[in-house]
Design a protein around this motif. Structure first.
Motif, PDB file in Angstrom:
ATOM      1  N   TYR A  16      75.247   9.571  60.189  1.00  0.00           N
ATOM      2  CA  TYR A  16      74.062  10.020  60.917  1.00  0.00           C
ATOM      3  C   TYR A  16      73.420  11.129  60.098  1.00  0.00           C
ATOM      4  O   TYR A  16      74.104  12.064  59.669  1.00  0.00           O
ATOM      5  CB  TYR A  16      74.456  10.546  62.301  1.00  0.00           C
ATOM      6  N   SER A  17      72.116  11.006  59.838  1.00  0.00           N
ATOM      7  CA  SER A  17      71.422  12.068  59.107  1.00  0.00           C
ATOM      8  C   SER A  17      70.105  12.389  59.826  1.00  0.00           C
ATOM      9  O   SER A  17      69.513  11.534  60.477  1.00  0.00           O
ATOM     10  CB  SER A  17      71.147  11.649  57.661  1.00  0.00           C
ATOM     11  N   HIS A  18      69.651  13.608  59.659  1.00  0.00           N
ATOM     12  CA  HIS A  18      68.440  14.086  60.321  1.00  0.00           C
ATOM     13  C   HIS A  18      67.685  14.970  59.329  1.00  0.00           C
ATOM     14  O   HIS A  18      68.263  15.894  58.751  1.00  0.00           O
ATOM     15  CB  HIS A  18      68.815  14.882  61.580  1.00  0.00           C
ATOM     16  N   THR A  19      66.405  14.688  59.126  1.00  0.00           N
ATOM     17  CA  THR A  19      65.579  15.468  58.208  1.00  0.00           C
ATOM     18  C   THR A  19      64.419  16.068  58.985  1.00  0.00           C
ATOM     19  O   THR A  19      63.712  15.355  59.706  1.00  0.00           O
ATOM     20  CB  THR A  19      65.026  14.579  57.072  1.00  0.00           C
ATOM     21  N   LYS A  20      64.209  17.339  58.826  1.00  0.00           N
ATOM     22  CA  LYS A  20      63.116  18.019  59.514  1.00  0.00           C
ATOM     23  C   LYS A  20      62.197  18.615  58.450  1.00  0.00           C
ATOM     24  O   LYS A  20      62.638  19.412  57.617  1.00  0.00           O
ATOM     25  CB  LYS A  20      63.660  19.114  60.414  1.00  0.00           C
ATOM     26  N   ILE A  21      60.910  18.203  58.484  1.00  0.00           N
ATOM     27  CA  ILE A  21      59.935  18.671  57.506  1.00  0.00           C
ATOM     28  C   ILE A  21      58.813  19.376  58.260  1.00  0.00           C
ATOM     29  O   ILE A  21      58.257  18.831  59.222  1.00  0.00           O
ATOM     30  CB  ILE A  21      59.355  17.504  56.686  1.00  0.00           C
ATOM     31  N   GLN A  22      58.464  20.555  57.815  1.00  0.00           N
ATOM     32  CA  GLN A  22      57.353  21.284  58.408  1.00  0.00           C
ATOM     33  C   GLN A  22      56.368  21.630  57.302  1.00  0.00           C
ATOM     34  O   GLN A  22      56.768  22.046  56.216  1.00  0.00           O
ATOM     35  CB  GLN A  22      57.826  22.578  59.058  1.00  0.00           C
ATOM     36  N   THR A  23      55.076  21.453  57.599  1.00  0.00           N
ATOM     37  CA  THR A  23      54.044  21.808  56.629  1.00  0.00           C
ATOM     38  C   THR A  23      52.943  22.583  57.337  1.00  0.00           C
ATOM     39  O   THR A  23      52.728  22.442  58.534  1.00  0.00           O
ATOM     40  CB  THR A  23      53.417  20.570  55.972  1.00  0.00           C
ATOM     41  N   THR A  24      52.255  23.357  56.580  1.00  0.00           N
ATOM     42  CA  THR A  24      51.079  24.061  57.069  1.00  0.00           C
ATOM     43  C   THR A  24      49.971  23.776  56.067  1.00  0.00           C
ATOM     44  O   THR A  24      50.114  24.068  54.876  1.00  0.00           O
ATOM     45  CB  THR A  24      51.329  25.582  57.139  1.00  0.00           C
ATOM     46  N   ALA A  25      48.880  23.195  56.550  1.00  0.00           N
ATOM     47  CA  ALA A  25      47.777  22.838  55.657  1.00  0.00           C
ATOM     48  C   ALA A  25      46.452  23.269  56.283  1.00  0.00           C
ATOM     49  O   ALA A  25      46.302  23.251  57.496  1.00  0.00           O
ATOM     50  CB  ALA A  25      47.766  21.345  55.403  1.00  0.00           C
ATOM     51  N   LYS A  26      45.532  23.647  55.433  1.00  0.00           N
ATOM     52  CA  LYS A  26      44.192  23.983  55.889  1.00  0.00           C
ATOM     53  C   LYS A  26      43.255  22.859  55.474  1.00  0.00           C
ATOM     54  O   LYS A  26      43.443  22.236  54.426  1.00  0.00           O
ATOM     55  CB  LYS A  26      43.714  25.286  55.257  1.00  0.00           C
ATOM     56  N   ILE A  27      42.255  22.633  56.266  1.00  0.00           N
ATOM     57  CA  ILE A  27      41.257  21.627  55.950  1.00  0.00           C
ATOM     58  C   ILE A  27      40.143  22.298  55.157  1.00  0.00           C
ATOM     59  O   ILE A  27      39.653  23.361  55.538  1.00  0.00           O
ATOM     60  CB  ILE A  27      40.703  20.982  57.233  1.00  0.00           C
ATOM     61  N   ALA A  28      39.767  21.690  54.060  1.00  0.00           N
ATOM     62  CA  ALA A  28      38.691  22.238  53.237  1.00  0.00           C
ATOM     63  C   ALA A  28      37.376  22.185  54.007  1.00  0.00           C
ATOM     64  O   ALA A  28      37.074  21.202  54.676  1.00  0.00           O
ATOM     65  CB  ALA A  28      38.570  21.448  51.937  1.00  0.00           C
ATOM     66  N   GLU A  29      36.618  23.264  53.921  1.00  0.00           N
ATOM     67  CA  GLU A  29      35.373  23.354  54.679  1.00  0.00           C
ATOM     68  C   GLU A  29      34.185  22.975  53.794  1.00  0.00           C
ATOM     69  O   GLU A  29      33.892  23.670  52.821  1.00  0.00           O
ATOM     70  CB  GLU A  29      35.176  24.769  55.213  1.00  0.00           C
ATOM     71  N   PRO A  30      33.491  21.883  54.132  1.00  0.00           N
ATOM     72  CA  PRO A  30      32.271  21.562  53.391  1.00  0.00           C
ATOM     73  C   PRO A  30      31.115  22.425  53.913  1.00  0.00           C
ATOM     74  O   PRO A  30      30.925  22.553  55.116  1.00  0.00           O
ATOM     75  CB  PRO A  30      32.040  20.085  53.710  1.00  0.00           C
ATOM     76  N   ILE A  31      30.378  23.044  53.013  1.00  0.00           N
ATOM     77  CA  ILE A  31      29.250  23.888  53.396  1.00  0.00           C
ATOM     78  C   ILE A  31      28.004  23.383  52.684  1.00  0.00           C
ATOM     79  O   ILE A  31      27.979  23.273  51.465  1.00  0.00           O
ATOM     80  CB  ILE A  31      29.494  25.365  53.018  1.00  0.00           C
ATOM     81  N   MET A  32      26.996  23.075  53.476  1.00  0.00           N
ATOM     82  CA  MET A  32      25.685  22.728  52.929  1.00  0.00           C
ATOM     83  C   MET A  32      24.640  23.310  53.869  1.00  0.00           C
ATOM     84  O   MET A  32      24.641  23.012  55.056  1.00  0.00           O
ATOM     85  CB  MET A  32      25.487  21.227  52.808  1.00  0.00           C
ATOM     86  N   VAL A  33      23.785  24.165  53.344  1.00  0.00           N
ATOM     87  CA  VAL A  33      22.774  24.842  54.135  1.00  0.00           C
ATOM     88  C   VAL A  33      21.402  24.420  53.623  1.00  0.00           C
ATOM     89  O   VAL A  33      21.157  24.415  52.415  1.00  0.00           O
ATOM     90  CB  VAL A  33      22.927  26.379  54.024  1.00  0.00           C
ATOM     91  N   VAL A  34      20.520  24.068  54.559  1.00  0.00           N
ATOM     92  CA  VAL A  34      19.145  23.737  54.201  1.00  0.00           C
ATOM     93  C   VAL A  34      18.249  24.835  54.779  1.00  0.00           C
ATOM     94  O   VAL A  34      18.212  25.036  55.982  1.00  0.00           O
ATOM     95  CB  VAL A  34      18.725  22.357  54.762  1.00  0.00           C
ATOM     96  N   GLU A  35      17.583  25.564  53.894  1.00  0.00           N
ATOM     97  CA  GLU A  35      16.629  26.598  54.303  1.00  0.00           C
ATOM     98  C   GLU A  35      15.239  26.015  54.175  1.00  0.00           C
ATOM     99  O   GLU A  35      14.889  25.446  53.138  1.00  0.00           O
ATOM    100  CB  GLU A  35      16.739  27.825  53.397  1.00  0.00           C
ATOM    101  N   SER A  36      14.440  26.174  55.198  1.00  0.00           N
ATOM    102  CA  SER A  36      13.105  25.578  55.140  1.00  0.00           C
ATOM    103  C   SER A  36      12.027  26.620  55.406  1.00  0.00           C
ATOM    104  O   SER A  36      12.272  27.660  56.008  1.00  0.00           O
ATOM    105  CB  SER A  36      12.996  24.441  56.152  1.00  0.00           C
ATOM    106  N   SER A  37      10.840  26.303  54.959  1.00  0.00           N
ATOM    107  CA  SER A  37       9.662  27.134  55.190  1.00  0.00           C
ATOM    108  C   SER A  37       9.119  26.837  56.582  1.00  0.00           C
ATOM    109  O   SER A  37       9.497  25.849  57.201  1.00  0.00           O
ATOM    110  CB  SER A  37       8.584  26.794  54.161  1.00  0.00           C
TER     111      SER A  37
END
Length: 148
Positions: A16-37
């Motif tokens: 009998y074997s048991h494996t426990k994996i824990q991860t911490t990940a961040k999601i990349a933030e896409p940034i696009m800004v449209v400035e208008s007149s």
């Protein structure tokens, strides 16, 4: 029979074997800004008007996009023979095909700001009606994460 099994080296077991994996990940933030007149109104007195806008990959707090983005610009308007468009990116004309540009890239982790100028041209000679032309023009910027 038990002695035969004992001396023959046959064994039975359970594992009998048991494996426990824990991860911490961040999601990349896409940034696009449209400035208008501010909006512009054409009253037919001028043959040409210009509308400026910017596409940026960073926010006011200096947060820069963490992923490469690609985008294209689409000009939405009703078809009117007397009105035409020219689009400039950093003072260089961009070819429009069916009022759309080709895909352009916004890079990651480096500040980028693309300045655009939409030139709206009105040709009085092509106007075949005596009525005023009431038409809204929208500029849409479509973006997606760049695929490698």
């Amino acid at each position: 029979m038990v002695l035969i099994l004992f001396f023959s080296g046959y064994s039975m077991g359970k594992e009998y074997s048991h494996t426990k994996i824990q991860t911490t990940a961040k999601i990349a933030e896409p940034i696009m800004v449209v400035e208008s007149s501010p909006k512009i109104n054409m009253d037919g007195e001028k043959e040409k008007e210009a509308y400026c806008f910017k596409v940026k990959n960073y926010k006011e707090n200096n947060a820069i996009t963490q992923v490469d983005l690609q985008y294209y610009i689409e000009i939405l308007s009703e078809t009117e023979e007397s009105i035409s468009f020219k689009l400039y990116k950093n003072q260089e004309e961009i070819k429009l095909e069916k009022n759309k540009t080709t895909a352009m890239k916004l890079g990651k982790e480096k500040v980028q700001e693309d300045c655009y100028q939409l030139e709206i041209l009105y040709d009085k000679e092509k106007n075949t009606t005596d009525k005023n032309i009431l038409q809204e023009i929208q500029i849409k910027v479509h973006s997606e994460q760049f695929k490698i």
